[in-house]
Design a protein around this motif. Structure first.
Motif, short mmCIF file in Angstrom:
data_model
loop_
_atom_site.label_atom_id
_atom_site.label_comp_id
_atom_site.label_asym_id
_atom_site.label_seq_id
_atom_site.Cartn_x
_atom_site.Cartn_y
_atom_site.Cartn_z
N LEU A 191 0.64 -1.18 -0.04
CA LEU A 191 0.04 0.31 -0.14
C LEU A 191 0.88 0.97 -0.25
N ALA A 192 2.04 1.53 0.66
CA ALA A 192 2.88 2.58 0.87
C ALA A 192 3.36 2.63 -0.54
N LEU A 193 4.04 1.60 -0.79
CA LEU A 193 4.43 1.47 -2.22
C LEU A 193 3.80 1.85 -4.10
N ARG A 194 2.13 1.23 -3.47
CA ARG A 194 1.55 2.41 -4.51
C ARG A 194 1.02 3.63 -4.41
N ASP A 195 0.98 4.26 -2.95
CA ASP A 195 0.42 5.44 -2.98
C ASP A 195 1.63 6.78 -3.59
N THR A 196 3.05 5.67 -3.03
CA THR A 196 4.50 6.11 -3.75
C THR A 196 4.48 6.71 -5.26
N LEU A 197 3.74 5.34 -5.97
CA LEU A 197 3.96 5.56 -7.83
C LEU A 197 2.90 6.70 -7.75
N ALA A 198 2.04 6.65 -6.96
CA ALA A 198 0.73 7.47 -7.62
C ALA A 198 1.11 8.39 -7.45
N ARG A 199 1.59 9.33 -5.64
CA ARG A 199 1.66 10.72 -5.84
C ARG A 199 2.63 11.13 -6.59
N ALA A 200 3.55 10.05 -6.91
CA ALA A 200 5.04 10.82 -7.78
C ALA A 200 4.87 10.43 -9.06
N GLY A 201 3.33 9.53 -10.27
CA GLY A 201 3.24 10.15 -11.04
C GLY A 201 3.39 8.93 -12.24
N LEU A 202 4.04 8.08 -12.19
CA LEU A 202 5.05 7.12 -11.81
C LEU A 202 5.01 5.23 -12.41
N ASP A 203 4.91 4.79 -13.21
CA ASP A 203 4.77 3.46 -13.59
C ASP A 203 5.89 2.71 -12.76
N ALA A 204 5.98 1.95 -12.31
CA ALA A 204 6.96 1.16 -11.57
C ALA A 204 7.73 0.84 -12.10
N SER A 205 7.80 0.56 -13.88
CA SER A 205 8.62 -0.12 -14.63
C SER A 205 9.95 1.05 -15.44
N GLN A 206 9.21 2.29 -14.23
CA GLN A 206 10.03 3.46 -14.88
C GLN A 206 10.98 3.79 -13.70
N VAL A 207 10.78 2.82 -12.72
CA VAL A 207 11.54 2.59 -11.73
C VAL A 207 13.24 2.12 -11.81
N ASP A 208 14.02 3.11 -11.26
CA ASP A 208 15.85 2.18 -11.87
C ASP A 208 16.03 1.81 -10.32
N TYR A 209 16.26 1.63 -9.56
CA TYR A 209 16.46 1.32 -8.22
C TYR A 209 15.80 1.36 -7.32
N ILE A 210 15.75 0.30 -5.87
CA ILE A 210 14.97 0.68 -5.00
C ILE A 210 16.29 -0.06 -3.60
N ASN A 211 15.79 0.88 -2.53
CA ASN A 211 16.97 1.05 -2.05
C ASN A 211 16.11 0.17 -1.08
N LEU A 212 16.45 -1.31 -0.05
CA LEU A 212 15.97 -2.12 -0.44
C LEU A 212 15.59 -1.73 1.82
N HIS A 213 14.21 -1.95 2.67
CA HIS A 213 14.73 -1.69 3.71
C HIS A 213 15.35 -3.49 4.25
N GLY A 214 15.03 -4.54 3.56
CA GLY A 214 16.57 -5.44 3.85
C GLY A 214 17.14 -5.44 4.67
N THR A 215 16.08 -6.13 6.18
CA THR A 215 17.27 -5.88 7.36
C THR A 215 18.07 -7.54 7.37
N ALA A 216 17.65 -8.14 6.88
CA ALA A 216 18.53 -9.59 7.46
C ALA A 216 17.59 -10.40 8.13
N SER A 217 16.18 -9.93 8.48
CA SER A 217 15.13 -11.14 9.30
C SER A 217 15.06 -11.97 8.21
N GLN A 218 14.73 -12.89 8.74
CA GLN A 218 14.48 -14.06 8.64
C GLN A 218 12.51 -13.75 7.24
N LYS A 219 11.67 -13.02 8.06
CA LYS A 219 10.53 -12.76 7.32
C LYS A 219 10.74 -11.75 7.17
N ASN A 220 11.28 -10.75 7.58
CA ASN A 220 11.59 -8.95 6.41
C ASN A 220 11.56 -9.77 4.82
#
Lengths: 401, 262
Positions: A271-300
């Motif tokens: 939901l947070a991602l979709r709202d970000t793309l909508a406010r930015a007027g972006l399609d997902a395919s226009q995103v070049d890079y995502i810095n992930l939360h990626g904590t190294a916890s199993q679940k995240n």
């Protein structure tokens, strides 16, 4: 449906973490794939883990007039404010707009709780705080923001955002709203969290701390490495700085699932991602890079990798940089916003340090090694306890969706 | 700058002396309302969570539940701004005392309940709310700063927002530092448009720092005893027909509020 927002100019930004003080040190460590993690030499009792400790925090002296604020967290804040000419940029903004027209919006998970821990280790014979610890302002969540307001002589709205590990991502949303409403002309945003017993032993009690350097998205990952960091950015209206990199959008959402584990389908994160793309007027395919939360916890990592796989094409590159800095908790949002902005400025997709044996759940988007390539649009994900999710979209100067 | 206009649809309040907003009304009308039970009911939490939840969560959920019930709105659709000057002080006291003596024995549950956004986390889980939620602090200005953040969400995002501001009493050596002598919580449901459920209209404007509006006893004493009770001038105003009050929004910033039931 959300309206596309007017982008904001990011006219100054900086971060200090275990990989160094300021932007150049960060870029250098990213290019060299050099981790800042070290064996734990911090906690008041032994704990076998690795940490992202910032060098030199203990030696930072605050200006004499600010000495009542002295504690590790505020010393790291002062160290961070003194990088990349940030203090001078804020001073110029203060002269331009007036101190009352600049907001200060800072994220922190534990603020200076380390000072309160110390006070409890050194209680007087009568069971009260020792005299030099009798400084109420540092024993409160607002310690960081109140200190920085004094240090920067800002007199506008001043708020601590404390939503665990999404704190210093959400500050960009607070600033965007206040600027849109005309409450302010500019905002200093950012966040600081420092190593302390509360988080080292707390995450250890939850069995979320790895005994080895964290391995985000690795098949054998076994927990986080806790780090500390300070980071700040100055946001202004885009027409005042058309040559500055931009904040294009933001999104915030709640999992409504569990206090300390993410929603199994990544519902709030999506939901947070979709709202970000909508406010930015972006399609997902226009995103070049995502810095992930990626904590190294199993679940995240499992949930976040699945989200990347279903929401983005392979041309969108993705990595976690927590193998460099450790998980800097409430400062993670601003540190990783800084890394996303460095990726845009220097055409570098940083590799996912520590992921030597990729988890099969990770799709073709994952950048396991550095990839020098043009980055026009970058996202940063930040998720916190309580199911608190935030996502930010940044773009190079002049980019129009 | 033009005034920031929002509408109030719900009001929640809990302290050891006041069970809800009706009790404040009754007190201001000269009556002596019956005090509530020692533990906030927090009926919006599932029974198992209610038994285990820390005091800060019970307090925040109680006042949030009251305000949302008064508004008649679906809690799941409300963005949430939860403010607190100190978070859960009994947990902070427990954590610091345990870390000083036997750090390896720290309770994992109390650790994850120690985050400043624990109360709003439990609230969103209990109400199945996927809307944006935040937890904020601003020392003695937490109510005013939280109100300013809630109003900026109402107006910039054009959506209804639940504002909660609550602090527990102090505990252990920390209590001498925070000077919180009793718990206090309050909540407002704020909206961008007038509706059938509208109770009052608020026009807010930023001002230079000025003293907070004066209060009569016993309200003045309650405000001294808990930073979240800095919201009392506005709550007292809402119990009347119209008027205005002044609150701190930051150390150097004030918030002037004009209230009308029109």
């Amino acid at each position: 449906m959300l309206d596309v927002m007017t982008p904001l100019a990011i006219t100054a930004y900086t971060a200090s973490s275990a990989i160094g003080h300021g932007r150049a040190a960060h870029l250098d460590a990213l290019r060299a794939a050099r981790s800042g993690l070290r064996p734990n030499d911090f906690s008041s009792a032994p704990l076998a883990c690795w940490i992202g400790r910032v060098d030199g925090v203990e030696d930072v002296a605050l200006p004499a007039a600010l000495d009542i604020w002295a504690c590790r967290n505020n010393q790291l804040a002062w160290l961070g404010l003194n990088q990349d000419g940030f203090l001078e940029r804020v001073q110029a903004a203060r002269e331009r707009y007036g101190a009352g027209r600049i907001a200060l919006l800072l994220g922190t998970s534990t603020a200076s709780i380390g000072a309160t821990e110390e006070a409890y280790r050194r209680l007087d014979a009568d069971g009260g705080f020792a005299d030099e610890m009798l400084r109420p302002a540092i024993h409160a969540p607002h310690s960081l923001a109140a200190f920085v307001a004094a240090a920067l002589q800002l007199e506008g709205p001043c708020l601590t955002i404390s939503t665990a590990c999404s704190s210093s991502a959400k500050v960009f949303a607070n600033a965007a709203r206040m600027i849109r409403l005309g409450l302010i002309d500019a905002a200093v945003v950012g966040g600081v969290d420092t190593l302390c017993d509360s988080v080292l032993f707390g995450f250890n009690a939850l069995e979320l701390v790895s005994p080895v350097p964290c391995r985000p998205f690795d098949a054998a990952r076994d927990g986080i490495s806790i780090g500390e960091a300070a980071g700040f950015a100055l946001l202004e209206r885009i027409n005042t700085a058309p040559d500055a990199p931009q904040l294009l959008g933001y999104g915030e959402a709640s999992d409504a699932h569990h206090m300390s584990t993410p929603h199994p389908d990544g519902l709030g994160a999506e939901l947070a991602l979709r709202d970000t793309l909508a406010r930015a007027g972006l399609d997902a395919s226009q995103v070049d890079y995502i810095n992930l939360h990626g904590t190294a916890s199993q679940k995240n990592d499992e949930v976040e990798a699945a989200l990347v796989g279903r929401a983005f094409p392979a041309r969108t590159r993705a990595s976690s940089t927590k193998g460099f800095t450790g998980h800097t908790l409430g400062a993670a949002g601003i540190v990783e916003a800084t890394i996303a902005l460095l990726a845009i400025e220097h055409w570098l997709v940083p590799g996912n340090l520590g992921g030597d044996t990729p988890d099969p759940v990770c799709g073709a988007s994952f950048a396991w090694r550095n990839e020098p390539q043009r980055v026009e649009v970058a996202l940063s994900n930040s998720f916190g306890f309580g199911g608190n999710n935030a996502c930010l979209a940044f773009a190079r100067a002049g980019f129009a969706a | 700058m033009s005034a920031l206009r929002v509408y109030v649809e719900g009001i929640g309040l809990w302290s050891p002396q006041l069970a809800d907003f009706a009790a404040l009304r009754s007190l201001l009308a000269g009556a002596t309302p019956a005090p509530p039970p020692a533990r906030p009911a927090a009926a919006r939490l599932p029974p198992n969570e209610r038994r285990r939840a820390p005091e800060s969560v019970l307090l925040a959920v109680e006042v949030a539940g009251q305000a949302v019930a008064m508004s008649g709105r679906d809690a799941a659709a409300l963005a949430c701004v939860f403010a607190s000057s100190h978070g859960d002080q009994p947990i902070t006291d427990y954590m610091c005392a345990t870390l000083a003596q036997a750090p390896a024995e720290l309770s994992p549950i109390r650790f994850h309940n120690s985050v400043h956004n624990a109360a709003v986390g439990y609230w969103t889980i209990a109400t199945d709310c996927h809307a944006p939620s935040t937890a904020v602090a601003a020392q003695r200005a937490s109510f005013g700063a939280g109100l300013l953040e809630a109003v900026s969400q109402v107006l910039a995002e054009q959506r209804a927002v639940l504002l909660v501001c609550s602090d527990t009493g102090g505990s252990g050596p920390l209590a001498d530092i925070t000077h919180c002598r009793q718990p206090f919580g309050c909540a407002l449901v704020l909206t961008p448009q007038r509706s059938d459920a509208t109770l009052a209209r608020l026009d807010l404007a930023l001002t230079p720092a000025r003293p907070d509006s004066a209060l009569d006893e016993p309200l003045a004493g309650w405000r001294d005893d808990n930073p979240s009770a800095a919201g009392l001038p506005l709550l007292a105003l809402l119990a009347r027909a119209e008027g205005h009050c002044q609150l701190a929004a930051a150390a150097t910033l004030g918030l002037q509020i004009d209230m009308d039931h029109a």
